[in-house]
Design a protein around this motif. Structure first.
Motif, PDB file in Angstrom:
ATOM      1  N   ASN A 112       0.860  -1.175   0.000  1.00 32.55           N
ATOM      2  CA  ASN A 112       0.000   0.000   0.000  1.00 32.55           C
ATOM      3  C   ASN A 112       0.894   1.223   0.000  1.00 32.55           C
ATOM      4  N   GLY A 113       0.816   2.041  -1.051  1.00 33.26           N
ATOM      5  CA  GLY A 113       1.624   3.247  -1.089  1.00 33.26           C
ATOM      6  C   GLY A 113       2.207   3.497  -2.458  1.00 33.26           C
ATOM      7  N   ASN A 114       3.297   4.244  -2.511  1.00 38.92           N
ATOM      8  CA  ASN A 114       3.933   4.607  -3.770  1.00 38.92           C
ATOM      9  C   ASN A 114       5.407   4.917  -3.509  1.00 38.92           C
ATOM     10  N   LEU A 115       6.282   4.389  -4.337  1.00 43.29           N
ATOM     11  CA  LEU A 115       7.719   4.610  -4.184  1.00 43.29           C
ATOM     12  C   LEU A 115       8.142   5.749  -5.104  1.00 43.29           C
ATOM     13  N   VAL A 116       8.695   6.801  -4.528  1.00 42.94           N
ATOM     14  CA  VAL A 116       9.027   7.979  -5.330  1.00 42.94           C
ATOM     15  C   VAL A 116      10.314   7.798  -6.126  1.00 42.94           C
ATOM     16  N   ASN A 117      11.136   6.808  -5.787  1.00 41.35           N
ATOM     17  CA  ASN A 117      12.358   6.566  -6.550  1.00 41.35           C
ATOM     18  C   ASN A 117      12.288   5.272  -7.341  1.00 41.35           C
ATOM     19  N   ALA A 118      11.080   4.798  -7.637  1.00 37.43           N
ATOM     20  CA  ALA A 118      10.920   3.527  -8.350  1.00 37.43           C
ATOM     21  C   ALA A 118      11.514   3.584  -9.756  1.00 37.43           C
ATOM     22  N   PHE A 119      11.334   4.710 -10.439  1.00 40.07           N
ATOM     23  CA  PHE A 119      11.834   4.811 -11.808  1.00 40.07           C
ATOM     24  C   PHE A 119      13.354   4.675 -11.843  1.00 40.07           C
ATOM     25  N   ALA A 120      14.026   5.359 -10.933  1.00 38.17           N
ATOM     26  CA  ALA A 120      15.488   5.278 -10.882  1.00 38.17           C
ATOM     27  C   ALA A 120      15.946   3.870 -10.540  1.00 38.17           C
ATOM     28  N   LEU A 121      15.261   3.221  -9.616  1.00 38.57           N
ATOM     29  CA  LEU A 121      15.627   1.854  -9.240  1.00 38.57           C
ATOM     30  C   LEU A 121      15.380   0.877 -10.379  1.00 38.57           C
ATOM     31  N   LYS A 122      14.281   1.070 -11.117  1.00 37.32           N
ATOM     32  CA  LYS A 122      14.008   0.197 -12.261  1.00 37.32           C
ATOM     33  C   LYS A 122      15.093   0.337 -13.327  1.00 37.32           C
ATOM     34  N   THR A 123      15.498   1.563 -13.559  1.00 39.01           N
ATOM     35  CA  THR A 123      16.558   1.809 -14.538  1.00 39.01           C
ATOM     36  C   THR A 123      17.842   1.090 -14.124  1.00 39.01           C
ATOM     37  N   GLN A 124      18.166   1.187 -12.853  1.00 38.01           N
ATOM     38  CA  GLN A 124      19.372   0.532 -12.318  1.00 38.01           C
ATOM     39  C   GLN A 124      19.261  -0.986 -12.416  1.00 38.01           C
ATOM     40  N   LEU A 125      18.113  -1.528 -12.058  1.00 44.24           N
ATOM     41  CA  LEU A 125      17.921  -2.979 -12.090  1.00 44.24           C
ATOM     42  C   LEU A 125      17.990  -3.522 -13.513  1.00 44.24           C
ATOM     43  N   GLU A 126      17.369  -2.819 -14.440  1.00 40.93           N
ATOM     44  CA  GLU A 126      17.399  -3.273 -15.831  1.00 40.93           C
ATOM     45  C   GLU A 126      18.815  -3.231 -16.397  1.00 40.93           C
ATOM     46  N   ALA A 127      19.586  -2.213 -15.985  1.00 37.67           N
ATOM     47  CA  ALA A 127      20.978  -2.130 -16.434  1.00 37.67           C
ATOM     48  C   ALA A 127      21.805  -3.293 -15.894  1.00 37.67           C
TER      49      ALA A 127
END
Length: 469
Positions: A112-127
């Motif tokens: 329940n909620g929202n992660l404000v740095n999710a986009f940056a983490l996704k970019t890092q994980l995909e890399a």
């Protein structure tokens, strides 16, 4: 005219239980109590000690768990989730709980909620080679846990929670353990209870009441609770921070029969209404509230002002929620289907219409018109919260100022747009004074949507906007 998209959406709701022979059934009832927090999808994962069982789907709890589905969810522990689309959007894949299976074990998680740095983490994980299967920010945490390098899941969860920022109440279920975590600032409500020898966790205490569980305490900000065959153990993954519980939980989201920090939500809303009457009295004949979340504030306004409270608006409970209508024209018609004015109460009267908030203005304008069409001579709108002038990045679908009428117009311009005879809002100070809790947390609330003072660092260019239908 300000573009109108849809009404204010609640976040989501989580429920978990450990050590009950009918865990899935109890979770089903718990999700029913939390249905107001999410109506786009629902799911339950259970564990029998050796295997995780999943069922989820699009729609209401009753629709998803039709006859026979619950019986397939075996075991004495379970987690459940009801959802509105925030980060990542809708679709079956994003319905929670999410389940991740490996060669050695499995894990389910609900958020329940929202992660404000999710986009940056996704970019890092995909890399780094991760292949994400959903567009939900929740999946990020599972990948962080798997990549942590720790052998013990508890350590991996702690490290991963230390990397994410934003609002979150998490439940993690494995074959033999249940983990519960709340973000360091406690932006989301989360409570711990007991049902016999079983432990229960829920976004709101109203879920405890439905299943007969006893409230124990709030989950603390930054706390990680571990429940297994050895019982319950509390640890932490973050240093204590000043709590910033979402003020809209008090204003709108939570059910009136829930308690937050020891304070009943209905009682808090009544005090908000009383404070609103003190700040913005208007001479009128009747006070009415917009069902359902505004009824408590309307009663408080009536008591403080001396103006009689009347049931001036009736809610048709057999009509779907108006924000899911596919066009603005149908959305406005949906308001008329959903609410009916009581002509015998409002005709020839000066009416004070109390509502909890104004987000985009369309619904307020339609209700004012309904009351005037029913014969009200004047309609004075009183809002039991301050004007919403800033986006929310923590799980509410107001991600841009362009959607918010109060961010683009003065109060007088808003009054003109909603066609009211007068318009006034509760002040931020009045809201804080209205929230009195056993732990003196009145000042420990997040009111960023009113003031722009966000409790965490925000990255507007990288935060994934809340999904819009």
């Amino acid at each position: 005219m300000l573009a109108e998209i849809k009404g204010l959406n609640e976040e989501c709701g989580v429920f978990a239980i450990w050590g009950h022979k009918k865990a899935a059934e109890m979770t089903y009832y718990g999700l029913h109590a939390l249905q107001h927090r999410g109506q786009e999808g629902a799911g339950i994962v259970s564990s029998d000690g050796s295997k995780l069982y999943l069922h989820k789907g699009i729609g209401l709890v009753n629709d998803v768990f039709q006859e026979g589905r619950i019986q397939q969810l075996q075991g004495s522990s379970a987690i459940g989730h009801v959802r509105y689309a925030t980060q990542g959007g809708g679709g079956y894949d994003n319905v929670q709980p999410l389940v991740f299976r490996s060669q050695t074990s499995s894990m389910a998680l609900a958020h329940n909620g929202n992660l404000v740095n999710a986009f940056a983490l996704k970019t890092q994980l995909e890399a780094q080679g991760s292949i994400l299967q959903t567009t939900s920010d929740t999946e990020v945490v599972a990948h962080l846990i798997k990549r942590s390098g720790y052998m013990q899941l508890e350590d991996a969860i702690k490290q991963s929670l230390g990397m994410i920022k934003g609002a979150y109440a998490f439940t993690f279920l494995t074959e033999n353990q249940l983990f519960v975590a709340l973000d360091p600032r406690g932006l989301r409500p989360l409570s711990l209870g007991q049902l016999g020898d079983a432990y229960v966790v829920a976004s709101e205490t109203c879920a405890f009441d439905l299943i007969g569980a006893k409230y124990m305490r709030e989950v603390k900000p930054g706390e990680l609770i571990v429940i297994d065959k050895n019982g319950l153990r509390s640890t932490s993954f973050s240093s204590p921070m000043r709590r910033s519980l979402c003020s809209m939980e008090y204003v709108y989201f939570s059910r009136p029969d829930s308690n937050i920090n020891g304070q009943n939500v209905h009682a808090s809303r009544k005090v908000m209404g009383k404070q609103l009457a003190k700040e913005s009295f208007v001479d009128a004949d009747v006070v009415t509230g917009v069902p359902d979340s505004s009824i408590s504030a309307a009663i408080g306004f009536s008591e403080a002002s001396g103006i009689p409270y009347e049931l001036g608006l009736i809610k048709n409970r057999y009509v779907g929620r108006t924000f899911i209508q596919p066009s603005q024209e149908l959305r406005e018609q949906g308001v008329k289907m959903k609410l009916s004015p009581v002509r015998g109460i409002v005709e020839g009267k000066r009416v004070v219409m109390v509502d909890d908030s104004i987000v985009r203005g369309t619904t307020s304008r339609r209700i004012v018109r309904l009351l005037k069409e029913a014969g009200a001579t004047e309609v004075h709108v009183r809002i039991a919260s301050p004007p919403i002038v800033n986006p929310c990045y923590y799980g509410i679908d107001t991600s841009t100022k362009g959607e918010l009428i109060a961010a683009n117009y003065s109060i007088e311009e808003m009054r003109d747009q909603i066609e009211a005879d007068s318009l006034a809002f509760l002040t931020v100070e009045g809201l804080e004074q209205s929230i009195v809790t056993e732990n003196d947390m009145a000042q420990g609330i997040c009111h960023a949507c009113f003031t722009g003072q966000y409790p965490t660092e925000i990255y507007p260019d990288t935060v994934i906007p809340a999904y819009k239908d």
